[in-house]
Design a protein around this motif. Sequence first.
Motif, PDB file in Angstrom:
ATOM      1  N   SER A 183      37.515  53.147   2.278  1.00  0.00           N
ATOM      2  CA  SER A 183      37.538  51.691   2.466  1.00  0.00           C
ATOM      3  C   SER A 183      36.197  51.198   2.980  1.00  0.00           C
ATOM      4  N   ALA A 184      35.903  49.941   2.708  1.00  0.00           N
ATOM      5  CA  ALA A 184      34.649  49.345   3.157  1.00  0.00           C
ATOM      6  C   ALA A 184      34.557  49.342   4.674  1.00  0.00           C
ATOM      7  N   THR A 185      33.347  49.449   5.163  1.00  0.00           N
ATOM      8  CA  THR A 185      33.124  49.480   6.609  1.00  0.00           C
ATOM      9  C   THR A 185      33.490  48.147   7.261  1.00  0.00           C
ATOM     10  N   TYR A 186      33.052  47.047   6.659  1.00  0.00           N
ATOM     11  CA  TYR A 186      33.313  45.718   7.215  1.00  0.00           C
ATOM     12  C   TYR A 186      34.491  45.090   6.480  1.00  0.00           C
ATOM     13  N   GLN A 187      35.508  44.729   7.244  1.00  0.00           N
ATOM     14  CA  GLN A 187      36.722  44.136   6.698  1.00  0.00           C
ATOM     15  C   GLN A 187      36.861  42.711   7.238  1.00  0.00           C
ATOM     16  N   PHE A 188      36.695  41.721   6.352  1.00  0.00           N
ATOM     17  CA  PHE A 188      36.888  40.313   6.705  1.00  0.00           C
ATOM     18  C   PHE A 188      38.208  39.882   6.055  1.00  0.00           C
ATOM     19  N   LEU A 189      39.257  39.745   6.892  1.00  0.00           N
ATOM     20  CA  LEU A 189      40.619  39.619   6.376  1.00  0.00           C
ATOM     21  C   LEU A 189      41.235  38.280   6.774  1.00  0.00           C
ATOM     22  N   ASP A 190      41.728  37.595   5.766  1.00  0.00           N
ATOM     23  CA  ASP A 190      42.417  36.319   5.956  1.00  0.00           C
ATOM     24  C   ASP A 190      43.919  36.593   5.987  1.00  0.00           C
ATOM     25  N   THR A 191      44.581  36.194   7.068  1.00  0.00           N
ATOM     26  CA  THR A 191      46.019  36.463   7.216  1.00  0.00           C
ATOM     27  C   THR A 191      46.871  35.601   6.290  1.00  0.00           C
ATOM     28  N   ASP A 192      46.338  34.494   5.805  1.00  0.00           N
ATOM     29  CA  ASP A 192      47.014  33.628   4.833  1.00  0.00           C
ATOM     30  C   ASP A 192      48.387  33.163   5.323  1.00  0.00           C
ATOM     31  N   GLY A 193      48.424  32.723   6.586  1.00  0.00           N
ATOM     32  CA  GLY A 193      49.632  32.075   7.094  1.00  0.00           C
ATOM     33  C   GLY A 193      50.705  32.988   7.633  1.00  0.00           C
ATOM     34  N   ALA A 194      50.430  34.273   7.786  1.00  0.00           N
ATOM     35  CA  ALA A 194      51.436  35.186   8.339  1.00  0.00           C
ATOM     36  C   ALA A 194      50.733  36.293   9.112  1.00  0.00           C
ATOM     37  N   ASN A 195      51.445  36.885  10.064  1.00  0.00           N
ATOM     38  CA  ASN A 195      50.913  38.042  10.770  1.00  0.00           C
ATOM     39  C   ASN A 195      50.904  39.245   9.825  1.00  0.00           C
ATOM     40  N   ARG A 196      49.820  39.998   9.849  1.00  0.00           N
ATOM     41  CA  ARG A 196      49.680  41.133   8.929  1.00  0.00           C
ATOM     42  C   ARG A 196      49.438  42.424   9.701  1.00  0.00           C
ATOM     43  N   THR A 197      49.896  43.523   9.091  1.00  0.00           N
ATOM     44  CA  THR A 197      49.721  44.848   9.696  1.00  0.00           C
ATOM     45  C   THR A 197      48.673  45.637   8.920  1.00  0.00           C
ATOM     46  N   ILE A 198      47.728  46.209   9.660  1.00  0.00           N
ATOM     47  CA  ILE A 198      46.680  47.053   9.067  1.00  0.00           C
ATOM     48  C   ILE A 198      46.869  48.466   9.602  1.00  0.00           C
ATOM     49  N   ASP A 199      47.191  49.402   8.726  1.00  0.00           N
ATOM     50  CA  ASP A 199      47.310  50.807   9.115  1.00  0.00           C
ATOM     51  C   ASP A 199      45.995  51.515   8.797  1.00  0.00           C
TER      52      ASP A 199
END
Length: 227
Positions: free
Chosen positions: A159-175
């Motif tokens: 996976s990429a080193t830098y992760q810019f993540l938009d939750t898009d209106g809900a709580n999200r889980t990152i494993d």
Amino acid sequence: MAQEYSRLQIIGILGSLLPTNGQEMIEASDLREALLALLYSTYNKTDDSINNNFTTSPWNSSLPYPVGFIVEYQNKFWKSKIANNTNIVPVEGDNWTEVSKAEAGQNINLQNYFTKLELLTAGQSQVHWNNITNVPALGGGITINRETLSAGITLDDTSATYQFLDTDGANRTIDVSDLGSTIYKIFVIKNIGTGNYLRVNASSNSFYVNENEILGLVWDGIEWQEV
């Protein structure tokens, strides 16, 4: 590169052939060895061989090696046991015998090798990056993933080193996957969504990344460490 003989060595070889018991004839095989010595002293000369009296060359199936000639083959050094040793693969036996690096050292062109001190001293040696193996994933090109999430995701060593993540209106889980002991990895995770959090599960720990917050993780070979 061809092995060379010094002038004194050639004189010694020729001198050893002079009859000492009244005989006037020289064995043809002995004469051949002397001629081969002369041949190899002038064969395939380069500036490198001229400046260095002794060199050891890779084994060449087309060359006739004299007795005592040392070659390098499959990262080992071999000494010819027979005259006119041509097209015989160096293995332990009647034609070749393996010799130590120390014994072969007198024939090695030291200009072709870096010393231990040179390898330990900055600016004293160079090794091409493509010749280095088992290099950990450190300091390479920056990789970035910008993503709008519709569900949870899993991050691993690809996976990429830098992760810019938009939750898009809900709580999200990152494993975040545990990696092996020989792999080192960095993740920088930023929540670019609005009003929701990222829950990051890494090893036995969970981290919450709120809107516009950043989480840094480093895999140390055993577990993920927050930085």
